[in-house]
Design a protein around this motif. Structure first.
Motif, PDB file in Angstrom:
ATOM      1  N   ALA A 236     103.425 -81.132  19.185  1.00 47.03           N
ATOM      2  CA  ALA A 236     104.784 -80.136  20.121  1.00 47.03           C
ATOM      3  C   ALA A 236     104.667 -79.001  19.728  1.00 47.03           C
ATOM      4  O   ALA A 236     104.488 -78.665  17.919  1.00 47.03           O
ATOM      5  CB  ALA A 236     105.965 -80.996  20.055  1.00 47.03           C
ATOM      6  N   ARG A 237     104.674 -78.508  20.405  1.00 49.07           N
ATOM      7  CA  ARG A 237     105.119 -76.245  19.922  1.00 49.07           C
ATOM      8  C   ARG A 237     106.635 -76.942  19.607  1.00 49.07           C
ATOM      9  O   ARG A 237     107.582 -76.995  20.008  1.00 49.07           O
ATOM     10  CB  ARG A 237     104.737 -75.402  21.437  1.00 49.07           C
ATOM     11  N   ARG A 238     106.118 -75.677  18.223  1.00 50.91           N
ATOM     12  CA  ARG A 238     108.219 -75.515  17.646  1.00 50.91           C
ATOM     13  C   ARG A 238     109.016 -74.736  19.155  1.00 50.91           C
ATOM     14  O   ARG A 238     108.612 -74.202  20.198  1.00 50.91           O
ATOM     15  CB  ARG A 238     107.773 -74.099  16.937  1.00 50.91           C
ATOM     16  N   GLY A 239     110.065 -75.194  18.656  1.00 56.55           N
ATOM     17  CA  GLY A 239     111.350 -75.239  19.408  1.00 56.55           C
ATOM     18  C   GLY A 239     110.662 -75.798  21.155  1.00 56.55           C
ATOM     19  O   GLY A 239     111.457 -75.841  22.109  1.00 56.55           O
ATOM     20  N   ALA A 240     109.930 -76.514  21.310  1.00 59.89           N
ATOM     21  CA  ALA A 240     109.720 -77.771  22.524  1.00 59.89           C
ATOM     22  C   ALA A 240     111.128 -78.551  22.889  1.00 59.89           C
ATOM     23  O   ALA A 240     110.711 -78.405  24.744  1.00 59.89           O
ATOM     24  CB  ALA A 240     107.910 -78.017  22.844  1.00 59.89           C
ATOM     25  N   ALA A 244     112.384 -79.673  17.316  1.00 54.42           N
ATOM     26  CA  ALA A 244     110.808 -79.509  16.874  1.00 54.42           C
ATOM     27  C   ALA A 244     111.434 -77.637  16.988  1.00 54.42           C
ATOM     28  O   ALA A 244     111.460 -77.687  16.839  1.00 54.42           O
ATOM     29  CB  ALA A 244     110.642 -79.114  18.260  1.00 54.42           C
ATOM     30  N   VAL A 245     111.555 -77.988  14.860  1.00 52.92           N
ATOM     31  CA  VAL A 245     111.496 -77.121  13.658  1.00 52.92           C
ATOM     32  C   VAL A 245     110.219 -76.300  13.644  1.00 52.92           C
ATOM     33  O   VAL A 245     110.485 -74.871  13.502  1.00 52.92           O
ATOM     34  CB  VAL A 245     112.960 -77.367  13.414  1.00 52.92           C
ATOM     35  N   ALA A 246     108.884 -76.671  13.917  1.00 57.42           N
ATOM     36  CA  ALA A 246     107.907 -76.444  13.776  1.00 57.42           C
ATOM     37  C   ALA A 246     106.775 -76.464  14.502  1.00 57.42           C
ATOM     38  O   ALA A 246     106.655 -78.137  14.784  1.00 57.42           O
ATOM     39  CB  ALA A 246     107.346 -76.131  12.428  1.00 57.42           C
ATOM     40  N   ASP A 247     105.850 -76.468  15.010  1.00 56.97           N
ATOM     41  CA  ASP A 247     104.473 -76.805  14.787  1.00 56.97           C
ATOM     42  C   ASP A 247     103.994 -78.194  14.866  1.00 56.97           C
ATOM     43  O   ASP A 247     104.020 -78.069  13.595  1.00 56.97           O
ATOM     44  CB  ASP A 247     103.416 -76.065  15.155  1.00 56.97           C
ATOM     45  N   SER A 248     103.968 -78.793  15.261  1.00 51.22           N
ATOM     46  CA  SER A 248     102.743 -80.663  14.480  1.00 51.22           C
ATOM     47  C   SER A 248     102.119 -80.932  15.640  1.00 51.22           C
ATOM     48  O   SER A 248     101.569 -80.333  16.653  1.00 51.22           O
ATOM     49  CB  SER A 248     104.539 -81.205  14.677  1.00 51.22           C
TER      50      SER A 248
END
Length: 520
Positions: A236-240, A244-248
């Motif tokens: 997931a992209r940050r903020g998705a 989602a507090v960071a890219d994962s």
């Protein structure tokens, strides 16, 4: 993943994969483990280093073979049993048919048990009574199994590599299949009952492959929530989304270059299955909140204890996904079909120090317990055996003996030579009560294993064979042409159980016919 659209490799490679998927039946390989020799295997011995040794049976011109302290020689030290509690006077085995033996006790005072019953006179025993093995306990000291061993066992120790321990034909064939498929880039579907070691097989495939220096990432698909699946699998992209507090990176990216193990694939939520299929077919994933796909190089191994190929199951599981996952199939055998391996497993579990439990010295005192283990049905398979040994190490010896016997179904008594079992004495049903529909249902439920179907119907195996012979819907192995069998092996997926069901013929009879075709 190296699998965009079609899997890498041509149709010949895929056909080879179908042959390997049989596991136990790589047709035409006369030097492989599929050829078998009747052997004694040491299930337990006071010198535990000898557990797992094998001795081929040599029958005299009169059709007799002998077992004593002095004969035969086993392949570990080229030495007989040499235990002081085993009689020098021989036990005599006479082969009456492919699966039946008359066993005569020795002339001395040594106590002998066969399949858990005292041997006091010449008695017939069938290898089909316990699956395809006969268990002997000699003098409360040594436990042996009479079994069909891979021909390659003679002169070579097949006991173990890694944790896939065993000398049985079925587990040797699993290890050989793993060796053959490890270098392939095709996905693998590992089938088998709960507790049979499916994850161990997956780890063995990864370790033997050229991906071993990259990670193997595992996930239990039954625990995957549909709402979280896209982020869990693909990232997931940050903020998705909230949280989602960071890219994962998802599991596919984490396993890139290595192996992704999808455990309990049969319990994948229905909403997740199309997502998974798309990732496998495209060889790329798209993180939640992003529009750009990311290529991944992943070898996928899946495992299930569900019968996904059976009618009724397919509707509940995405069929294209099943076909994509089952590039190669390997079936893990249940423990009740590899009783000769139980001593090796017990020895391994006794030596385990990782759990901090007290050490239990192996030796003569454990022969009775191991014999009890070798006769048990083990519905939980190797995992259940591990738990029983762990309780044994904690001093709960009564439970370790009592529990397997309590769950073991009644066994037919040995039939004296020249006599047939009486249904009136055994409480069997009248076979005439059984109609065609009930007969076929029992055969299908038992996967066309004769003993299982006979037990389910509560009739003798002799009566079941007679019902099958009269049935218009059941075939005899003699009625099937070589071409029919070859066509079934080539076109029907799922291994021996599915082939027997498709041909409507007994599983063991079909297995022997296929092995014979491989040798001819």
């Amino acid at each position: 993943m190296g699998e965009t659209g079609k899997a890498d490799g041509d149709e010949t490679d895929l056909l080879a994969a179908r042959t390997i998927s049989a596991g136990e039946l790589a047709a035409g390989n006369r030097e492989g483990p599929e050829a078998s020799i009747l052997c004694f295997g040491i299930v337990w011995h006071p010198d535990v280093r000898r557990v797992g040794a094998v001795a081929p049976l040599h029958f005299s011109g009169a059709g007799h073979a002998e077992l004593s302290r002095l004969t035969p020689s086993f392949n570990d030290w080229d030495s007989p049993l040499t235990d002081q509690f085993v009689s020098r006077s021989p036990i005599v085995l006479r082969r009456m048919s492919a699966d039946e033996f008359e066993i005569t006790p020795p002339g001395g005072r040594m106590a002998v048990e066969v399949n858990g019953r005292p041997l006091v006179a010449a008695t017939r025993f069938s290898m089909l009574e316990l699956g395809h093995e006969i268990i002997l306990k000699l003098g409360n000291s040594v436990v042996l199994a009479l079994f069909d061993a891979p021909a390659a066992t003679h002169g070579r120790r097949w006991a173990a590599t890694g944790e896939l321990l065993g000398i049985s034909q079925s587990i040797v064939e699993v290890r050989m299949s793993i060796e053959r498929v490890a270098a392939s880039r095709l996905p693998v579907l590992i089938l088998g009952e709960t507790g049979t070691g499916k994850e161990l097989a997956a780890r063995a495939i990864h370790a033997a492959s050229d991906r071993a220096h990259h990670p193997m990432v595992s996930i239990n698909m039954a625990a995957l929530a549909p709402s979280l699946a896209p982020a869990e699998l693909f990232g997931a992209r940050r903020g998705a989304f909230t949280g989602a507090v960071a890219d994962s990176a998802g599991l596919f990216e984490q396993a890139s270059g290595g192996t992704l193990f999808l455990d309990e694939i049969g319990d994948t939520p229905a909403e997740v299955q199309p997502m998974l299929l798309r990732a496998l077919e495209a060889g790329e994933v798209q993180r939640v909140g992003e529009t750009r796909p990311r290529a991944v190089d992943v070898r996928v191994i899946a495992a299930t204890d569900r019968a996904l190929h059976e009618a009724g199951r397919e509707a509940a599981f995405n069929r294209p996904l099943l076909q994509r996952l089952a590039g190669i199939e390997i079936t893990m055998p249940p423990l009740r079909e590899r009783r000769v391996d139980i001593g090796l497993l017990v020895r391994h579990f006794l030596a385990d120090e990782s759990d901090g439990l007290p050490r239990l010295a192996p030796g003569r005192a454990l022969a009775e317990r191991v014999c009890a283990f070798a006769l048990a049905p083990w519905p939980g398979n190797v995992r259940e055996l591990f738990n029983a040994v762990r309780r044994l190490r904690l001093g709960d010896s009564a439970f370790a003996i009592r529990q397997p016997y309590a769950s073991r179904p009644p066994r037919p008594a040995a039939t004296p030579r020249g006599r047939r079992p009486s249904s009136s004495n055994r409480g069997y049903r009248d076979p005439l009560e059984i109609g065609e529909e009930e007969l076929l249902a029992a055969l299908e439920a038992s996967k066309w294993v004769i003993k299982g179907a006979a037990d389910a119907l509560n009739i003798s195996r002799t009566s079941l064979y007679e019902l099958m012979a009269r049935s218009e819907a059941v075939n005899s192995i003699e009625e099937l042409s070589d071409q029919q069998i070859h066509t079934t092996l080539r076109t029907v997926e799922g291994g021996l159980d599915r082939w027997a069901s498709h041909l409507r013929v007994g599983r063991d009879a079909l297995r022997k016919r296929i092995l014979q075709l491989a040798r001819d």
